[in-house]
Design a protein around this motif. Structure first.
Motif, PDB file in Angstrom:
ATOM      1  N   TYR A  43       0.898  -1.037  -0.078  1.00  0.00           N
ATOM      2  CA  TYR A  43       0.046  -0.078   0.138  1.00  0.00           C
ATOM      3  C   TYR A  43       1.009   1.290  -0.143  1.00  0.00           C
ATOM      4  O   TYR A  43       1.578   1.526   0.888  1.00  0.00           O
ATOM      5  CB  TYR A  43      -0.783   0.071   1.249  1.00  0.00           C
ATOM      6  CG  TYR A  43      -1.995   1.035   1.183  1.00  0.00           C
ATOM      7  CD1 TYR A  43      -3.185   1.079   0.391  1.00  0.00           C
ATOM      8  CD2 TYR A  43      -1.683   2.165   2.070  1.00  0.00           C
ATOM      9  CE1 TYR A  43      -4.004   1.980   0.381  1.00  0.00           C
ATOM     10  CE2 TYR A  43      -2.744   3.162   2.221  1.00  0.00           C
ATOM     11  CZ  TYR A  43      -3.927   2.992   1.311  1.00  0.00           C
ATOM     12  OH  TYR A  43      -4.891   4.134   1.168  1.00  0.00           O
ATOM     13  N   TYR A  75     -12.426   1.768   0.295  1.00  0.00           N
ATOM     14  CA  TYR A  75     -11.373   0.873   0.552  1.00  0.00           C
ATOM     15  C   TYR A  75     -12.404  -0.355   1.335  1.00  0.00           C
ATOM     16  O   TYR A  75     -12.950  -0.084   2.433  1.00  0.00           O
ATOM     17  CB  TYR A  75     -10.219   1.482   1.198  1.00  0.00           C
ATOM     18  CG  TYR A  75      -9.519   0.356   1.882  1.00  0.00           C
ATOM     19  CD1 TYR A  75      -8.447   0.268   1.065  1.00  0.00           C
ATOM     20  CD2 TYR A  75      -9.533  -0.336   3.198  1.00  0.00           C
ATOM     21  CE1 TYR A  75      -7.253  -0.851   1.245  1.00  0.00           C
ATOM     22  CE2 TYR A  75      -8.798  -1.275   3.491  1.00  0.00           C
ATOM     23  CZ  TYR A  75      -7.507  -1.641   2.639  1.00  0.00           C
ATOM     24  OH  TYR A  75      -6.610  -2.513   2.895  1.00  0.00           O
ATOM     25  N   GLU A  79      -7.736  -5.324   1.089  1.00  0.00           N
ATOM     26  CA  GLU A  79      -7.058  -4.848  -0.092  1.00  0.00           C
ATOM     27  C   GLU A  79      -5.708  -4.471   0.169  1.00  0.00           C
ATOM     28  O   GLU A  79      -5.369  -3.905   1.214  1.00  0.00           O
ATOM     29  CB  GLU A  79      -7.801  -3.414  -0.715  1.00  0.00           C
ATOM     30  CG  GLU A  79      -9.055  -3.761  -1.296  1.00  0.00           C
ATOM     31  CD  GLU A  79      -9.815  -2.410  -1.772  1.00  0.00           C
ATOM     32  OE1 GLU A  79      -9.156  -1.984  -2.829  1.00  0.00           O
ATOM     33  OE2 GLU A  79     -10.779  -2.165  -1.282  1.00  0.00           O
ATOM     34  N   TYR A  80      -4.911  -4.877  -0.903  1.00  0.00           N
ATOM     35  CA  TYR A  80      -3.439  -4.424  -0.666  1.00  0.00           C
ATOM     36  C   TYR A  80      -2.779  -5.360   0.147  1.00  0.00           C
ATOM     37  O   TYR A  80      -1.680  -5.182   0.540  1.00  0.00           O
ATOM     38  CB  TYR A  80      -3.032  -2.872  -0.659  1.00  0.00           C
ATOM     39  CG  TYR A  80      -3.645  -1.984  -1.531  1.00  0.00           C
ATOM     40  CD1 TYR A  80      -3.359  -2.054  -2.750  1.00  0.00           C
ATOM     41  CD2 TYR A  80      -4.835  -1.352  -1.174  1.00  0.00           C
ATOM     42  CE1 TYR A  80      -4.197  -1.212  -3.942  1.00  0.00           C
ATOM     43  CE2 TYR A  80      -5.540  -0.233  -1.917  1.00  0.00           C
ATOM     44  CZ  TYR A  80      -5.084  -0.698  -3.287  1.00  0.00           C
ATOM     45  OH  TYR A  80      -5.846   0.435  -4.024  1.00  0.00           O
TER      46      TYR A  80
END
Length: 127
Positions: A43, A75, A79-80
Protein backbone atom coordinates in the motif's frame (compact mmCIF):
# COMPACT_ATOMS: atom_id res chain seq x y z
CA UNK A 1 -7.90 43.01 -6.65
CA UNK A 2 -10.76 41.49 -4.69
CA UNK A 3 -10.86 38.51 -7.09
CA UNK A 4 -7.12 37.95 -6.69
CA UNK A 5 -7.37 37.98 -2.89
CA UNK A 6 -10.35 35.63 -3.00
CA UNK A 7 -8.41 33.27 -5.29
CA UNK A 8 -5.33 33.34 -3.03
CA UNK A 9 -7.51 32.68 0.03
CA UNK A 10 -9.22 29.73 -1.71
CA UNK A 11 -5.83 28.22 -2.67
CA UNK A 12 -4.61 28.57 0.92
CA UNK A 13 -7.68 26.73 2.21
CA UNK A 14 -7.33 23.93 -0.36
CA UNK A 15 -3.60 23.58 0.34
CA UNK A 16 -4.30 23.24 4.06
CA UNK A 17 -6.83 20.44 3.64
CA UNK A 18 -5.87 16.96 4.81
CA UNK A 19 -5.42 14.51 1.98
CA UNK A 20 -4.88 10.80 1.75
CA UNK A 21 -6.13 7.80 3.71
CA UNK A 22 -5.16 6.06 6.95
CA UNK A 23 -6.17 2.42 7.44
CA UNK A 24 -5.95 0.70 10.82
CA UNK A 25 -6.43 -3.03 11.48
CA UNK A 26 -7.28 -3.74 15.13
CA UNK A 27 -7.51 -7.16 16.83
CA UNK A 28 -9.36 -8.06 20.02
CA UNK A 29 -7.72 -11.18 21.48
CA UNK A 30 -10.06 -13.45 23.46
CA UNK A 31 -8.17 -16.65 22.63
CA UNK A 32 -6.64 -17.22 26.06
CA UNK A 33 -3.15 -17.01 24.53
CA UNK A 34 -0.66 -14.36 23.46
CA UNK A 35 -0.57 -14.02 19.65
CA UNK A 36 2.10 -12.55 17.39
CA UNK A 37 0.70 -11.17 14.11
CA UNK A 38 2.94 -10.59 11.09
CA UNK A 39 1.47 -8.71 8.14
CA UNK A 40 2.79 -8.15 4.62
CA UNK A 41 1.22 -5.50 2.46
CA UNK A 42 1.64 -3.36 -0.64
CA UNK A 43 0.00 0.00 0.00
CA UNK A 44 1.89 3.00 -1.38
CA UNK A 45 5.05 0.93 -0.88
CA UNK A 46 5.76 -2.66 0.02
CA UNK A 47 5.91 -3.17 3.76
CA UNK A 48 5.55 -5.46 6.73
CA UNK A 49 4.37 -5.12 10.30
CA UNK A 50 4.58 -7.26 13.42
CA UNK A 51 2.59 -6.91 16.64
CA UNK A 52 2.06 -8.95 19.81
CA UNK A 53 -1.45 -9.03 21.29
CA UNK A 54 -1.83 -10.41 24.81
CA UNK A 55 -4.95 -12.28 25.87
CA UNK A 56 -7.74 -9.85 26.67
CA UNK A 57 -6.03 -6.97 24.87
CA UNK A 58 -7.13 -4.89 21.90
CA UNK A 59 -4.25 -3.75 19.71
CA UNK A 60 -3.60 -2.22 16.30
CA UNK A 61 -1.68 -4.86 14.36
CA UNK A 62 -1.31 -2.92 11.10
CA UNK A 63 -1.52 0.76 10.19
CA UNK A 64 -1.19 1.78 6.56
CA UNK A 65 -1.46 5.23 5.10
CA UNK A 66 -1.08 7.50 2.11
CA UNK A 67 -0.46 11.15 2.86
CA UNK A 68 -1.42 12.29 -0.62
CA UNK A 69 -4.30 11.76 -3.00
CA UNK A 70 -7.99 11.68 -2.35
CA UNK A 71 -9.62 9.73 0.48
CA UNK A 72 -10.24 6.12 -0.55
CA UNK A 73 -13.82 5.95 0.68
CA UNK A 74 -14.48 2.58 -1.02
CA UNK A 75 -11.51 0.75 0.57
CA UNK A 76 -12.43 -2.75 1.79
CA UNK A 77 -10.59 -4.87 4.38
CA UNK A 78 -7.86 -6.98 2.87
CA UNK A 79 -7.13 -4.76 -0.14
CA UNK A 80 -3.38 -4.49 -0.77
CA UNK A 81 -2.75 -7.10 1.97
CA UNK A 82 -0.64 -10.09 0.92
CA UNK A 83 -0.98 -11.92 4.24
CA UNK A 84 -1.71 -11.57 7.93
CA UNK A 85 -0.40 -14.56 9.87
CA UNK A 86 -0.86 -15.16 13.57
CA UNK A 87 0.92 -17.61 15.84
CA UNK A 88 0.28 -18.08 19.55
CA UNK A 89 2.85 -18.47 22.32
CA UNK A 90 2.03 -22.23 22.28
CA UNK A 91 2.74 -22.45 18.50
CA UNK A 92 -0.90 -22.61 17.42
CA UNK A 93 -1.75 -20.87 14.16
CA UNK A 94 -4.62 -18.41 13.74
CA UNK A 95 -6.93 -20.14 11.25
CA UNK A 96 -9.22 -17.16 10.62
CA UNK A 97 -8.33 -15.67 7.22
CA UNK A 98 -7.68 -12.03 8.10
CA UNK A 99 -7.24 -11.05 4.43
CA UNK A 100 -11.00 -11.50 3.86
CA UNK A 101 -13.26 -8.48 4.38
CA UNK A 102 -15.97 -10.66 5.94
CA UNK A 103 -13.78 -11.26 9.01
CA UNK A 104 -13.55 -7.55 9.86
CA UNK A 105 -16.02 -4.92 11.03
CA UNK A 106 -15.46 -1.51 9.48
CA UNK A 107 -15.82 2.02 10.83
CA UNK A 108 -15.08 4.93 8.52
CA UNK A 109 -14.50 8.47 9.72
CA UNK A 110 -14.42 10.64 6.59
CA UNK A 111 -13.54 13.83 8.45
CA UNK A 112 -10.36 12.20 9.79
CA UNK A 113 -9.85 10.25 6.54
CA UNK A 114 -9.68 7.02 8.53
CA UNK A 115 -10.84 3.44 8.06
CA UNK A 116 -10.68 1.26 11.17
CA UNK A 117 -11.17 -2.49 10.83
CA UNK A 118 -11.68 -4.69 13.92
CA UNK A 119 -11.56 -8.48 14.23
CA UNK A 120 -12.03 -10.67 17.28
CA UNK A 121 -9.92 -13.79 17.80
CA UNK A 122 -11.30 -16.57 19.99
CA UNK A 123 -9.84 -19.91 21.12
CA UNK A 124 -11.73 -21.67 18.27
CA UNK A 125 -9.67 -19.61 15.78
CA UNK A 126 -6.41 -21.30 16.92
CA UNK A 127 -5.25 -24.74 15.75
Amino acid sequence: MKKILTGVFALMILAGCKKGTTITYRVINHSGEQITFTSYYDYSSRGSSSAIVNNGDTRDILIMGKADGSFESDYQAGEYIDSIKGISNTNKMVTKDLTKASNWSKVTTKKQRLHTFTAEIKAADLK
